[in-house]
Structure formats: C-alpha cells, structure tokens
Design a protein around this motif. Structure first.
Motif, PDB file in Angstrom:
ATOM      1  N   ALA A   1      12.869  30.274  27.383  1.00 55.77           N
ATOM      2  CA  ALA A   1      11.888  30.508  26.317  1.00 55.77           C
ATOM      3  C   ALA A   1      11.818  29.313  25.359  1.00 55.77           C
ATOM      4  O   ALA A   1      10.846  29.158  24.642  1.00 55.77           O
ATOM      5  CB  ALA A   1      12.250  31.786  25.556  1.00 55.77           C
ATOM      6  N   ARG A   2      12.861  28.464  25.366  1.00 55.29           N
ATOM      7  CA  ARG A   2      12.900  27.313  24.444  1.00 55.29           C
ATOM      8  C   ARG A   2      12.610  25.978  25.149  1.00 55.29           C
ATOM      9  O   ARG A   2      12.755  24.920  24.554  1.00 55.29           O
ATOM     10  CB  ARG A   2      14.294  27.192  23.797  1.00 55.29           C
ATOM     11  CG  ARG A   2      14.759  28.389  23.005  1.00 55.29           C
ATOM     12  CD  ARG A   2      16.049  28.045  22.238  1.00 55.29           C
ATOM     13  NE  ARG A   2      17.062  27.440  23.097  1.00 55.29           N
ATOM     14  CZ  ARG A   2      18.010  28.116  23.724  1.00 55.29           C
ATOM     15  NH1 ARG A   2      18.081  29.422  23.592  1.00 55.29           N
ATOM     16  NH2 ARG A   2      18.888  27.499  24.483  1.00 55.29           N
ATOM     17  N   GLN A   3      12.278  26.024  26.442  1.00 55.15           N
ATOM     18  CA  GLN A   3      12.135  24.766  27.190  1.00 55.15           C
ATOM     19  C   GLN A   3      10.679  24.329  27.331  1.00 55.15           C
ATOM     20  O   GLN A   3       9.762  25.128  27.206  1.00 55.15           O
ATOM     21  CB  GLN A   3      12.741  24.909  28.597  1.00 55.15           C
ATOM     22  CG  GLN A   3      14.181  25.349  28.606  1.00 55.15           C
ATOM     23  CD  GLN A   3      15.099  24.468  27.759  1.00 55.15           C
ATOM     24  OE1 GLN A   3      15.049  23.242  27.851  1.00 55.15           O
ATOM     25  NE2 GLN A   3      15.917  25.099  26.925  1.00 55.15           N
ATOM     26  N   LYS A   4      10.524  23.047  27.679  1.00 60.09           N
ATOM     27  CA  LYS A   4       9.207  22.511  28.028  1.00 60.09           C
ATOM     28  C   LYS A   4       8.898  22.933  29.470  1.00 60.09           C
ATOM     29  O   LYS A   4       9.812  23.291  30.216  1.00 60.09           O
ATOM     30  CB  LYS A   4       9.263  20.980  28.001  1.00 60.09           C
ATOM     31  CG  LYS A   4       9.520  20.397  26.637  1.00 60.09           C
ATOM     32  CD  LYS A   4       9.150  18.905  26.690  1.00 60.09           C
ATOM     33  CE  LYS A   4       9.479  18.223  25.392  1.00 60.09           C
ATOM     34  NZ  LYS A   4      10.751  17.498  25.399  1.00 60.09           N
TER      35      LYS A   4
ATOM     36  N   ILE B   1      13.272  37.869  21.925  1.00 62.14           N
ATOM     37  CA  ILE B   1      12.444  37.337  23.012  1.00 62.14           C
ATOM     38  C   ILE B   1      11.899  38.529  23.826  1.00 62.14           C
ATOM     39  O   ILE B   1      12.670  39.407  24.246  1.00 62.14           O
ATOM     40  CB  ILE B   1      13.294  36.417  23.922  1.00 62.14           C
ATOM     41  CG1 ILE B   1      13.923  35.261  23.122  1.00 62.14           C
ATOM     42  CG2 ILE B   1      12.480  35.897  25.101  1.00 62.14           C
ATOM     43  CD1 ILE B   1      12.981  34.197  22.668  1.00 62.14           C
TER      44      ILE B   1
ATOM     45  N   ASP C   1       6.926  36.823  26.562  1.00 59.86           N
ATOM     46  CA  ASP C   1       7.403  35.445  26.405  1.00 59.86           C
ATOM     47  C   ASP C   1       7.940  34.913  27.738  1.00 59.86           C
ATOM     48  O   ASP C   1       7.777  33.744  28.075  1.00 59.86           O
ATOM     49  CB  ASP C   1       8.560  35.397  25.386  1.00 59.86           C
ATOM     50  CG  ASP C   1       8.127  35.787  23.984  1.00 59.86           C
ATOM     51  OD1 ASP C   1       7.004  35.432  23.591  1.00 59.86           O
ATOM     52  OD2 ASP C   1       8.924  36.468  23.289  1.00 59.86           O
TER      53      ASP C   1
ATOM     54  N   LEU D   1      16.484  33.630  28.145  1.00 55.24           N
ATOM     55  CA  LEU D   1      16.607  33.238  26.738  1.00 55.24           C
ATOM     56  C   LEU D   1      16.564  31.716  26.616  1.00 55.24           C
ATOM     57  O   LEU D   1      15.990  31.160  25.683  1.00 55.24           O
ATOM     58  CB  LEU D   1      17.906  33.797  26.132  1.00 55.24           C
ATOM     59  CG  LEU D   1      17.990  35.335  26.098  1.00 55.24           C
ATOM     60  CD1 LEU D   1      19.319  35.791  25.507  1.00 55.24           C
ATOM     61  CD2 LEU D   1      16.844  35.936  25.300  1.00 55.24           C
ATOM     62  N   TRP D   2      17.153  31.037  27.595  1.00 58.17           N
ATOM     63  CA  TRP D   2      17.163  29.566  27.609  1.00 58.17           C
ATOM     64  C   TRP D   2      15.760  29.027  27.878  1.00 58.17           C
ATOM     65  O   TRP D   2      15.276  28.134  27.185  1.00 58.17           O
ATOM     66  CB  TRP D   2      18.150  29.122  28.701  1.00 58.17           C
ATOM     67  CG  TRP D   2      18.302  27.653  28.885  1.00 58.17           C
ATOM     68  CD1 TRP D   2      19.151  26.817  28.212  1.00 58.17           C
ATOM     69  CD2 TRP D   2      17.583  26.820  29.815  1.00 58.17           C
ATOM     70  NE1 TRP D   2      19.011  25.533  28.667  1.00 58.17           N
ATOM     71  CE2 TRP D   2      18.072  25.508  29.653  1.00 58.17           C
ATOM     72  CE3 TRP D   2      16.600  27.060  30.781  1.00 58.17           C
ATOM     73  CZ2 TRP D   2      17.594  24.432  30.396  1.00 58.17           C
ATOM     74  CZ3 TRP D   2      16.118  25.991  31.521  1.00 58.17           C
ATOM     75  CH2 TRP D   2      16.603  24.696  31.340  1.00 58.17           C
TER      76      TRP D   2
ATOM     77  N   THR E   1       4.416  25.582  32.776  1.00 53.51           N
ATOM     78  CA  THR E   1       5.320  26.511  32.090  1.00 53.51           C
ATOM     79  C   THR E   1       6.750  26.318  32.614  1.00 53.51           C
ATOM     80  O   THR E   1       6.929  25.823  33.737  1.00 53.51           O
ATOM     81  CB  THR E   1       4.813  27.967  32.330  1.00 53.51           C
ATOM     82  OG1 THR E   1       5.473  28.847  31.439  1.00 53.51           O
ATOM     83  CG2 THR E   1       5.031  28.427  33.761  1.00 53.51           C
TER      84      THR E   1
END
Ligand code: NAD
Length: 267
Positions: free
Chosen positions: A252-255, A3, A71, A249-250, A118
């Motif tokens: 980067a994977r969320q809506k 990431i 990111d 890191l978390w 975001t």
C-alpha cells in the motif's frame, strides 16, 4: 486510518485464513469479499464463513467494484481469475497481492503489465521460512558443482490442482540461479518409464498428494557418498495469510512495480 483490504476467493481455504488474519491485524480491515459468480458462498457473511463472529460483510461477486474501492486486494484464486483481476488492479491502481500458483509465462506477463500501473506482489510462497530457504538453496547450488544432483520432493493436500507446487518451482529456480543455468532447460518436472540414467545438471521434481498436508518441501543435493537435504514443513495456512497481509500493508506504500516476498521482507 486502516488499510482497506479486499479479498477475492474469500470462501476458499486461503480466503478464509485471510479473513481471520486481517481481522486480527491492527491497521488492516476486511473491506470487501468476493467469490466467483455462482459460488454457494455469495450472500454469506465473510466472518461467519471464516469461523469468526459476523463481520457484517457479505460475500459478493463484483470484483470490478472491489478493485475500484479497496486500497489493496489479496488474490489466492485460479490462474484465469488472477489474470482478469490483474487488469482490474491496473485500472483501479489498486495494489494486488497474488498468491495463486500454476501461472503460465503468459499469465505472468499479464502481472508484469499491470505492475507498470500499480504495485503487484507475486510470490509462490508467502512464508518467511521458504523465502530464507530459497536464498540458502541458491547459495548452496552456487558452491556445489553439477556432480551434485538436485531433486525437489513436495507433498500437498488432496485438493491441490497444480503440480509441481509453485514453491517447488521457486526452489528449483533458486538452485538454477545459483548454478547460473537456464531453469527451463535443466528442469525435469516428473519421471516415469525407461528414463535412462540421470543427466548431470538436471533439476528434478516429484509431487505427492494426499490428506490435508498444508505443504512440505525437501530439496536434496546428492553426491557419491553424501547428501544434503533442506526440509520445510508448513503446518497451518495461517502462515501464508500472515505473510500475504504483511505484503498488503507494505504494498500500500509502494510505487508501481512487480515485487516478490524477498522485497517485502527486505531480505
Ligand atoms: P481453494 O480452491 O480453496 O480457493 C480458491 C477460491 O477462489 C475458491 O473459493 C474459488 O471459488 C475462488 N475463485 C475462483 N475463481 C474466482 C473468481 N473469478 N473470482 C473470485 N473468486 C474465485 O484453493 P486454496 O487452497 O485457497 O488455494 C488457492 C491458490 O493459492 C492456489 O493456486 C494455491 O496453490 C495457492 N496457494 C499459494 C500459497 C502461497 O503462499 N503463495 C499458499 C497456499 C495456496
């Protein structure tokens, strides 16, 4: 693939701790480092400034380019800078991890607007301990009646610019939530002079400043003949950097959405 994490405020106390933490975290890379225009740190190597080997990343002043290409961007700067950055995060659809404290309600509304586009994580304290403590304080306040007086005492290093600390306010809000009262009505941010007796239900604050104290918070529940004190002491800001990188890191994977450390930790 790791990431790509950008850091704004990279030469600050937290910025340097973040460079060290990201460098030591598998799956994460320092993608870029930005400081305020005019800072002495511009052009310096971000790794060297953080006390590491050179990283080959020199500190720049172009936040627009950083938000467009990273990111995730981690932001421990100032309220005015964080509000500007939140617009860049929304434009670039870049996840934004905000640690800056001292934000007004208006500043927080800017984060809420950005969070429609975001993922935004906003936490006054990125340590696991304080987030667990907030849950305990909410529960304790819910159990005890308002004949128990609640005051929060905090101490920080001499460079801190806002008071009470964001963490103290967070703990006070947790207590108000437990009591099901409006924090803005019951809060007493400081006391001086002929204050009169303490009104029932007030949630009071006292701020101490000095030396290099990273952050200490004592939440006191006081009743006639007994007292409960919850104490949290942070001894190294690596603690906050660790939590913020975990949040990055978390996120980067969320809506898109506005998240807290409670969401990141799954508490
Ligand atoms: P600091 O003053 O050492 O660092 C802030 C850095 O931001 C400085 O280097 C400054 O030049 C830079 N900056 C200011 N405006 C900028 C801009 N427009 N663009 C890029 N960089 C900019 O302060 P610090 O001790 O690192 O704390 C920073 C913030 O983080 C404070 O609000 C503090 O209360 C907060 N904090 C939060 C937590 C948490 O867990 N949430 C923990 C520690 C500190």
């Amino acid at each position: 693939m790791s990431i790509k994490i950008g850091i704004v405020g990279a030469a600050g106390r937290m910025g340097r701790a973040l460079v060290r933490q990201i460098t030591a975290t598998p799956g994460a890379e320092v993608f870029g480092a930005v400081e305020r225009p005019g800072s002495d740190a511009i052009g310096k190597d971000a790794g060297l400034l953080a006390g590491l080997e050179p990283l080959g990343i020199s500190i720049g002043d172009d936040a627009v380019a950083l938000f467009a290409a990273a990111d995730v961007v981690i932001d421990f700067t100032s309220p005015a800078a964080t509000v500007e950055h939140s617009m860049l995060a929304a434009q670039g659809k870049t996840a934004h991890i905000v640690g800056t404290t001292g934000l007004t309600a208006e500043d927080e509304a800017a984060l809420e607007r950005a969070a429609r586009h975001t993922p935004v994580v906003y936490a006054a304290n990125y340590s696991l301990g304080v987030n667990i403590l907030a849950a305990l304080i909410e529960r304790t306040a819910a159990i005890l009646g308002d004949d128990w007086d609640i005051d929060i005492v905090e101490m920080h290093h001499r460079h801190k610019v806002d008071a009470p600390s964001g963490t103290a306010l967070m703990l006070g809000k947790a207590a108000a939530k437990g009591r099901a009262v409006n924090f803005d009505i019951v809060k007493k941010l400081s006391r001086e002079g002929l204050t009169g007796a303490r009104p029932a239900g007030e949630i009071g604050f006292a701020s101490l400043r000095g030396g290099d104290v990273v952050g200490e918070h004592t939440t006191i529940f006081a009743a006639p003949a007994e007292r409960i004190e919850f104490i949290h002491k942070a001894t190294d800001r690596a603690l906050f950097a660790r939590g913020a990188v975990r949040a990055a890191l978390w996120a980067a994977r969320q809506k898109p959405g506005l998240y807290s450390m409670t969401d990141v930790l799954g508490l």
